[in-house]
Motif scaffolding. Structure first.
Motif, mmCIF file in Angstrom:
data_model
loop_
_atom_site.group_PDB
_atom_site.id
_atom_site.type_symbol
_atom_site.label_atom_id
_atom_site.label_comp_id
_atom_site.label_asym_id
_atom_site.label_seq_id
_atom_site.Cartn_x
_atom_site.Cartn_y
_atom_site.Cartn_z
ATOM 1 N N PHE A 79 -9.391 7.392 -1.823
ATOM 2 C CA PHE A 79 -8.434 8.421 -2.261
ATOM 3 C C PHE A 79 -8.639 8.726 -3.733
ATOM 4 O O PHE A 79 -8.757 9.877 -4.145
ATOM 5 C CB PHE A 79 -6.999 7.914 -2.094
ATOM 6 C CG PHE A 79 -6.404 8.173 -0.739
ATOM 7 C CD1 PHE A 79 -7.175 8.627 0.305
ATOM 8 C CD2 PHE A 79 -5.056 7.945 -0.515
ATOM 9 C CE1 PHE A 79 -6.619 8.858 1.552
ATOM 10 C CE2 PHE A 79 -4.493 8.166 0.732
ATOM 11 C CZ PHE A 79 -5.279 8.623 1.760
ATOM 12 N N LEU A 80 -8.690 7.630 -4.521
ATOM 13 C CA LEU A 80 -8.724 7.778 -5.978
ATOM 14 C C LEU A 80 -9.976 8.512 -6.435
ATOM 15 O O LEU A 80 -9.915 9.490 -7.178
ATOM 16 C CB LEU A 80 -8.639 6.402 -6.634
ATOM 17 C CG LEU A 80 -8.662 6.396 -8.152
ATOM 18 C CD1 LEU A 80 -7.455 7.122 -8.692
ATOM 19 C CD2 LEU A 80 -8.710 4.992 -8.689
ATOM 20 N N THR A 124 -1.954 10.889 -8.729
ATOM 21 C CA THR A 124 -3.165 10.089 -8.869
ATOM 22 C C THR A 124 -3.322 9.243 -7.619
ATOM 23 O O THR A 124 -3.192 8.032 -7.694
ATOM 24 C CB THR A 124 -3.066 9.152 -10.075
ATOM 25 O OG1 THR A 124 -1.794 8.472 -9.995
ATOM 26 C CG2 THR A 124 -3.183 9.854 -11.381
ATOM 27 N N PRO A 125 -3.576 9.834 -6.440
ATOM 28 C CA PRO A 125 -3.563 9.050 -5.209
ATOM 29 C C PRO A 125 -4.555 7.895 -5.258
ATOM 30 O O PRO A 125 -5.731 8.102 -5.538
ATOM 31 C CB PRO A 125 -3.936 10.061 -4.119
ATOM 32 C CG PRO A 125 -4.332 11.285 -4.808
ATOM 33 C CD PRO A 125 -3.883 11.236 -6.211
ATOM 34 N N GLY A 126 -4.066 6.679 -5.016
ATOM 35 C CA GLY A 126 -4.920 5.507 -4.998
ATOM 36 C C GLY A 126 -4.818 4.645 -6.237
ATOM 37 O O GLY A 126 -5.026 3.445 -6.169
ATOM 38 N N LEU A 127 -4.472 5.235 -7.377
ATOM 39 C CA LEU A 127 -4.484 4.492 -8.636
ATOM 40 C C LEU A 127 -3.445 3.371 -8.637
ATOM 41 O O LEU A 127 -3.718 2.279 -9.120
ATOM 42 C CB LEU A 127 -4.234 5.444 -9.807
ATOM 43 C CG LEU A 127 -4.287 4.821 -11.198
ATOM 44 C CD1 LEU A 127 -5.675 4.313 -11.503
ATOM 45 C CD2 LEU A 127 -3.865 5.800 -12.256
ATOM 46 N N ALA A 187 -7.484 3.174 -0.440
ATOM 47 C CA ALA A 187 -6.901 3.527 -1.732
ATOM 48 C C ALA A 187 -7.978 3.987 -2.710
ATOM 49 O O ALA A 187 -7.843 5.021 -3.373
ATOM 50 C CB ALA A 187 -6.141 2.334 -2.311
ATOM 51 N N LEU A 188 -9.080 3.227 -2.782
ATOM 52 C CA LEU A 188 -10.124 3.577 -3.742
ATOM 53 C C LEU A 188 -10.804 4.889 -3.375
ATOM 54 O O LEU A 188 -11.132 5.693 -4.255
ATOM 55 C CB LEU A 188 -11.160 2.449 -3.828
ATOM 56 C CG LEU A 188 -10.626 1.156 -4.440
ATOM 57 C CD1 LEU A 188 -11.722 0.119 -4.514
ATOM 58 C CD2 LEU A 188 -10.059 1.410 -5.820
ATOM 59 N N PHE A 236 0.828 -1.208 0.000
ATOM 60 C CA PHE A 236 0.000 0.000 0.000
ATOM 61 C C PHE A 236 0.862 1.258 0.000
ATOM 62 O O PHE A 236 0.689 2.157 -0.835
ATOM 63 C CB PHE A 236 -0.913 -0.014 1.228
ATOM 64 C CG PHE A 236 -1.765 1.195 1.386
ATOM 65 C CD1 PHE A 236 -2.853 1.417 0.560
ATOM 66 C CD2 PHE A 236 -1.485 2.139 2.369
ATOM 67 C CE1 PHE A 236 -3.641 2.539 0.707
ATOM 68 C CE2 PHE A 236 -2.268 3.262 2.523
ATOM 69 C CZ PHE A 236 -3.342 3.458 1.688
ATOM 70 N N ALA A 288 -1.795 2.553 -5.664
ATOM 71 C CA ALA A 288 -1.812 1.947 -4.329
ATOM 72 C C ALA A 288 -2.734 0.734 -4.305
ATOM 73 O O ALA A 288 -2.387 -0.298 -3.726
ATOM 74 C CB ALA A 288 -2.248 2.970 -3.290
ATOM 75 N N ALA A 289 -3.892 0.830 -4.946
ATOM 76 C CA ALA A 289 -4.852 -0.269 -4.901
ATOM 77 C C ALA A 289 -4.287 -1.552 -5.543
ATOM 78 O O ALA A 289 -4.309 -2.607 -4.911
ATOM 79 C CB ALA A 289 -6.159 0.154 -5.563
#
Lengths: 177, 283
Positions: free
Chosen positions: B27-28, A70-73, B24-25, A58, A75-76
């Motif tokens: 955030f996105l 692009t926070p999360g793109l 995470a999602l 993560f 990381a997921a």
């Protein structure tokens, strides 16, 4: 050099290479994005606890995200492959106890075919999930399939080159006593 | 109760994984909507510092190009100076003052601030650039950003010393534009294929367009002044089923090597926005 320090250096290097080298390559085609950074997660030692592994995945993805804004793109998918990794290792490991005899997944510790399968499946999952997240926002089904296949091909090529260039010597540890 | 704890302990790995996925999602999707994310401010400061170290190196290799483009822009600006136009019997003294109103009572609408680009991407589907000028130096969200050649994008996020700009090469950006020759209004967006062209849609077929025509910003945008260069038409796509053309433009900004940009501050934006919102509320 201790394993801990080596992994921290790798963490920084993989992020820097991805951001300042691979993302700077001028785009050949819409579908081709050279992703290599997640190899860091595949290289982590066998004996990393699963919670730590997921958390590292993560944080690692999120670090890259803050560079690409692009926070999360990323990381997921990184969390997903870090979570899936132990299952695959269990299935693909050559013999019982190999994860105790070697430090981390590599060609020497797992054998060429199982290691290649391991890398291929996780690459496919990573790219598939990443492009899927993009696809929710825009694009067509053709975009999804094309980009997953093309970027997985490029990733596999890059990983192959990296494995040859930076061959990791894995010592056989006898801890049978 | 005991069973719940046992359940949590048994599936702790999986639950932890689920929690991280959800974080995470969220955030996105939050970022895609509002361009705000947790820790983005601190993270921008950090990544901005790393990027500016890197761009210091890259900077030297581009000095020649930067010089050329700045000289070109200077030439263009010099040609617009008031004292280029002089009649034999007109006013002789040109008064330069620092008031925000000129002698004709016109209030200043746009304020320009230069900034250096420290990070840049063109290879992703949502491309952003980072500039080394932030809240402390007067950059706010929604300000327009232009390069010496043309427009670049809009500021979407700021930290103390850095700001993140959503460039035209982003699936979420769209710029209000017009054909310079005829004044037709349309929207310019990017389809994500290649950084070499952007698309403008909904041009009525009654309008005569030709390859090589300039597309500029319209006066309707709150972020950009009217008449800023966006690009040049390279291809006209005719859709037989509708009454509209769509055209492909070559963006005049070279996104691969943008090094210096100017941030446009629309000083009258707040007033206009307030009025428009108040009107919407009463309708």
């Amino acid at each position: 050099m201790s394993k801990f320090v080596r992994n921290i250096i790798r963490y920084i290097l993989f992020i820097l290479v991805q951001v300042f080298v691979l993302f700077k390559v001028s785009p050949l085609h819409q579908f081709i994005v050279p992703y290599l950074y997640f190899l860091y997660i595949l290289w982590l030692p066998f004996n990393t606890p699963r919670i730590t592994l997921t958390l590292i995945g993560f944080l690692f993805g999120l670090t890259l995200d803050y560079f690409t804004k692009t926070p999360g793109l990323h990381a997921a998918p990184c969390t997903l492959i870090a979570y899936m990794r132990p299952f695959l290792v269990n299935i693909l490991i050559r013999q019982e106890g190999a994860e105790q005899n070697y430090a981390s997944p590599s060609i020497t510790s797992m054998g060429l075919a199982p290691y290649a399968t391991y890398v291929f499946i996780l690459t496919l999952i990573h790219n598939g999930y990443l492009v899927f997240l993009e696809w929710i926002d825009f694009g067509s089904f053709f975009y999804f399939v094309g980009k997953v296949l093309a970027s997985t091909g490029v990733s596999m090529l890059l990983i192959f080159v990296t494995e040859i260039l930076f061959f990791r010597k894995e010592k056989f540890r006898t801890n049978t006593a | 109760m005991r069973n719940i704890f046992l359940f949590i302990r048994r599936y702790f790995n999986f639950l932890f994984f689920l929690v991280l996925q959800i974080i995470a999602l969220s955030f996105l999707f939050r970022y895609n909507k509002f361009h705000e994310a947790a820790f983005m401010g601190i993270a921008s400061e950090l990544t901005g510092r790393v990027s500016s170290k890197y761009s210091n190196v890259e900077y030297y290799f581009r000095l020649k190009k930067i010089n050329e483009s700045l000289a070109q822009q200077n030439e263009e600006l010099l040609n617009q100076l008031k004292n280029n136009f002089q009649g034999p019997d007109s006013l002789t003294a040109i008064v330069v003052d620092t008031l925000n109103k000129d002698t004709a009572g016109l209030a200043r609408r746009y304020l320009w601030r230069g900034a250096r680009v420290v990070n840049n991407s063109v290879s992703l589907q949502n491309n952003y650039i980072t500039i080394h000028r932030g809240e402390r130096q007067g950059v706010r969200k929604d300000m327009g950003v232009i390069s010496p050649q043309g427009i670049v994008g809009v500021v979407v996020n700021t930290s103390e010393n850095f700001a993140v700009v959503r460039t035209m090469l982003n699936r979420q950006s769209s710029v209000s534009s017009k054909i310079k020759k005829t004044g037709e209004i349309g929207k310019v967006f990017w389809d994500g294929r290649t950084p070499d062209y952007v698309t403008m849609e909904n041009i009525p077929k009654s309008v005569k367009v030709a390859i090589g025509d300039s597309i500029v910003t319209s006066g309707y945008s709150l972020s950009f002044p009217p008449g800023m260069m966006i690009g040049v038409i390279t291809e006209i796509v005719e859709d037989k089923t509708s009454n509209f053309y769509s055209v492909k433009l070559h963006p005049s900004t070279n996104f691969y090597s943008v090094e210096y940009v100017t941030v446009v501050d629309n000083l009258q934006k707040d007033e206009q926005k307030r009025l428009e919102e108040a009107t919407r509320m009463t309708q």
